[in-house]
Scaffold this active site. Structure first.
Site, PDB file in Angstrom:
ATOM      1  N   GLY A   1      -9.974  -0.316  49.440  1.00 41.22           N
ATOM      2  CA  GLY A   1      -8.716   0.065  50.084  1.00 41.22           C
ATOM      3  C   GLY A   1      -8.408   1.537  49.886  1.00 41.22           C
TER       4      GLY A   1
ATOM      5  N   TYR B   1       3.198 -23.661  53.220  1.00 31.62           N
ATOM      6  CA  TYR B   1       2.920 -22.228  53.122  1.00 31.62           C
ATOM      7  C   TYR B   1       4.227 -21.473  52.924  1.00 31.62           C
ATOM      8  CZ  TYR B   1       1.791 -17.443  54.344  1.00 31.62           C
ATOM      9  OH  TYR B   1       1.657 -16.081  54.301  1.00 31.62           O
TER      10      TYR B   1
ATOM     11  N   SER C   1       0.075  -8.129  40.385  1.00 29.56           N
ATOM     12  CA  SER C   1       1.459  -7.743  40.702  1.00 29.56           C
ATOM     13  C   SER C   1       2.380  -8.575  39.833  1.00 29.56           C
ATOM     14  CB  SER C   1       1.753  -8.040  42.172  1.00 29.56           C
ATOM     15  OG  SER C   1       3.133  -7.928  42.425  1.00 29.56           O
TER      16      SER C   1
ATOM     17  N   ASN D   1      -8.468  -2.761  44.565  1.00 26.42           N
ATOM     18  CA  ASN D   1      -7.114  -2.310  44.910  1.00 26.42           C
ATOM     19  C   ASN D   1      -6.619  -2.867  46.246  1.00 26.42           C
ATOM     20  OD1 ASN D   1      -4.899   0.049  45.072  1.00 26.42           O
ATOM     21  ND2 ASN D   1      -6.118   0.081  46.964  1.00 26.42           N
TER      22      ASN D   1
ATOM     23  N   SER E   1      -5.247   4.064  52.184  1.00 24.09           N
ATOM     24  CA  SER E   1      -3.780   4.023  52.230  1.00 24.09           C
ATOM     25  C   SER E   1      -3.193   3.846  50.835  1.00 24.09           C
ATOM     26  CB  SER E   1      -3.393   2.838  53.135  1.00 24.09           C
ATOM     27  OG  SER E   1      -2.040   2.523  53.043  1.00 24.09           O
ATOM     28  N   GLY E   2      -1.935   4.225  50.674  1.00 22.16           N
ATOM     29  CA  GLY E   2      -1.142   3.872  49.502  1.00 22.16           C
ATOM     30  C   GLY E   2      -1.775   4.212  48.170  1.00 22.16           C
TER      31      GLY E   2
ATOM     32  N   THR F   1      -8.435 -12.945  51.192  1.00 20.85           N
ATOM     33  CA  THR F   1      -8.629 -11.490  51.191  1.00 20.85           C
ATOM     34  C   THR F   1      -8.515 -10.924  49.774  1.00 20.85           C
ATOM     35  OG1 THR F   1      -7.602 -11.377  53.380  1.00 20.85           O
ATOM     36  CG2 THR F   1      -7.755  -9.313  52.146  1.00 20.85           C
TER      37      THR F   1
END
Ligand SMILES: NC(=O)c1ccc[n+]([C@@H]2O[C@H](COP(=O)([O-])OP(=O)(O)OC[C@H]3O[C@@H](n4cnc5c(N)ncnc54)[C@H](OP(=O)(O)O)[C@@H]3O)[C@@H](O)[C@H]2O)c1
Length: 307
Positions: A39, A183, A161, A113, A42-43, A134
């Site tokens: 990743g 879900y 997280s 990440n 981005s970010g 993912t």
């Protein structure tokens, strides 16, 4: 520096919520180190790559496509090497593993990440709920495929997280990994982040007797593209709140970079880190049996996927 971190004190490592990735690498030379970051476009991943390369590491950055990975890596202070790795596509992840092996890289760290968050409606890949697939299964294939390429003292860093605490009852719903029995955007995101944390824990157990280490980190709460699936209104609200309540991207990238390269991270191996210090994991996150079961089930899932 936002108000959120202005008055926070530093922890035992000497770093804290307002430390940036540049702060935690100040004075470190990473020359000769090769670090893989998923990743990189981005970010937090983009910032981690920038700072690691600023300290002279060779960065291998992955993105969904070759073009995106190459573009991001070419723009680094010390241009890195881009690899395509679409985490929701096992053939792409395996292709990334093979390409890194073929290029003969010895990895000093792998920072897992990349991630997606709180998809409003159930989406699946190969029948499995997309955030779990993912965030966890894609990285499971990548890391287990690259273990032989990891240096003797190599480190694996999983982006978890504090949202791992939102995982559903039982932690990992082994009887609902496809999401067909219910879900929830946040509970399923929490499950995927708990899976990242349990993977680091089990990996550390498997590293026993070696100098290799594994870590799970909470980066803080940062306004990035991660909120893209939550709609424009939420994104706007986050952009207003960010200067007061959220970490900046340089602060958000600090803990993953700290875990990947700082000598003071070594005594914290196998643990859950936040603000570059020990964090507070949930009860499920400390369940060694749950971690072993998740590993076994992940192996089964990977075996069942088309080759
Ligand atoms: N931001 C926060 O407050 C926060 C808090 C706790 C944990 N985290 C964790 O921190 C990590 C980084 O998040 P971020 O805030 O930097 O988010 P971000 O700006 O959205 O970056 C996420 C990265 O992951 C990549 N990615 C997403 N899905 C992918 C896929 N299927 N295959 C390959 N790459 C994929 C994205 O590529 P594309 O741009 O091509 O989609 C992007 O490069 C995530 O794992 C997230 O769960 C973030």
């Amino acid at each position: 520096m936002p108000l959120a971190t202005l008055f926070k004190s530093k922890g035992p490592t000497g770093f804290g919520a307002n430390s940036t990735a540049e702060d935690v690498t100040a004075g470190l030379s990473l020359a000769g180190k090769t670090i893989l970051v998923t990743g990189c476009t981005s970010g937090l991943g983009a910032e981690a790559c920038r700072v690691l390369s600023l300290r002279d590491a060779t960065v291998l950055g992955t993105a969904r496509t070759q073009e995106a990975a190459e573009r991001a890596c070419a723009a680094l202070p010390k241009p890195g090497v881009g690899y395509p790795c679409e985490l929701a596509e096992p053939a792409s992840v395996r292709g990334c593993v093979e390409a890194i092996q073929r290029d003969g890289h010895r990895l000093d760290a792998i920072i897992c990440n990349a991630g997606i968050m709180a998809l409003p409606k159930l989406q699946t890949a190969y029948g499995y709920e997309l955030q779990f697939f993912t965030n966890h299964i894609g990285h499971f294939i990548l890391v287990t495929g690259l273990l032989d390429a990891l240096a003797d003292d190599g480190r694996v860093v999983m982006l978890s997280s504090m949202a791992h605490g939102n995982a559903p009852a039982g932690g990992i719903q082994f009887d609902n990994l496809k999401g067909e029995r219910g879900y929830s955007p946040w509970a399923n995101y929490g499950q995927s982040k708990l899976a990242n944390l349990l993977f680091a824990r089990e990996l550390q157990r498997r590293f026993a007797g070696t100098r290799k280490t594994a870590y799970a980190v909470h980066p803080g709460v940062i306004h990035t593209n991660l909120a893209r699936s939550m709609g424009k209104l939420t994104d706007f609200a986050l952009s207003i709140a960010a200067p007061f309540f959220l970490k900046t991207i340089p602060e958000g990238a600090a803990t993953e970079v700290f875990a990947a390269v700082h000598p003071k991270a070594l005594p914290l191996a196998g643990q859950y880190l936040a603000d570059c210090n020990l964090g507070k994991p949930s009860n499920y996150a400390q369940d060694a049996e749950l971690a072993r079961r998740l590993w076994a089930v992940s192996e089964e899932i990977v075996r069942s996927l088309p080759t």
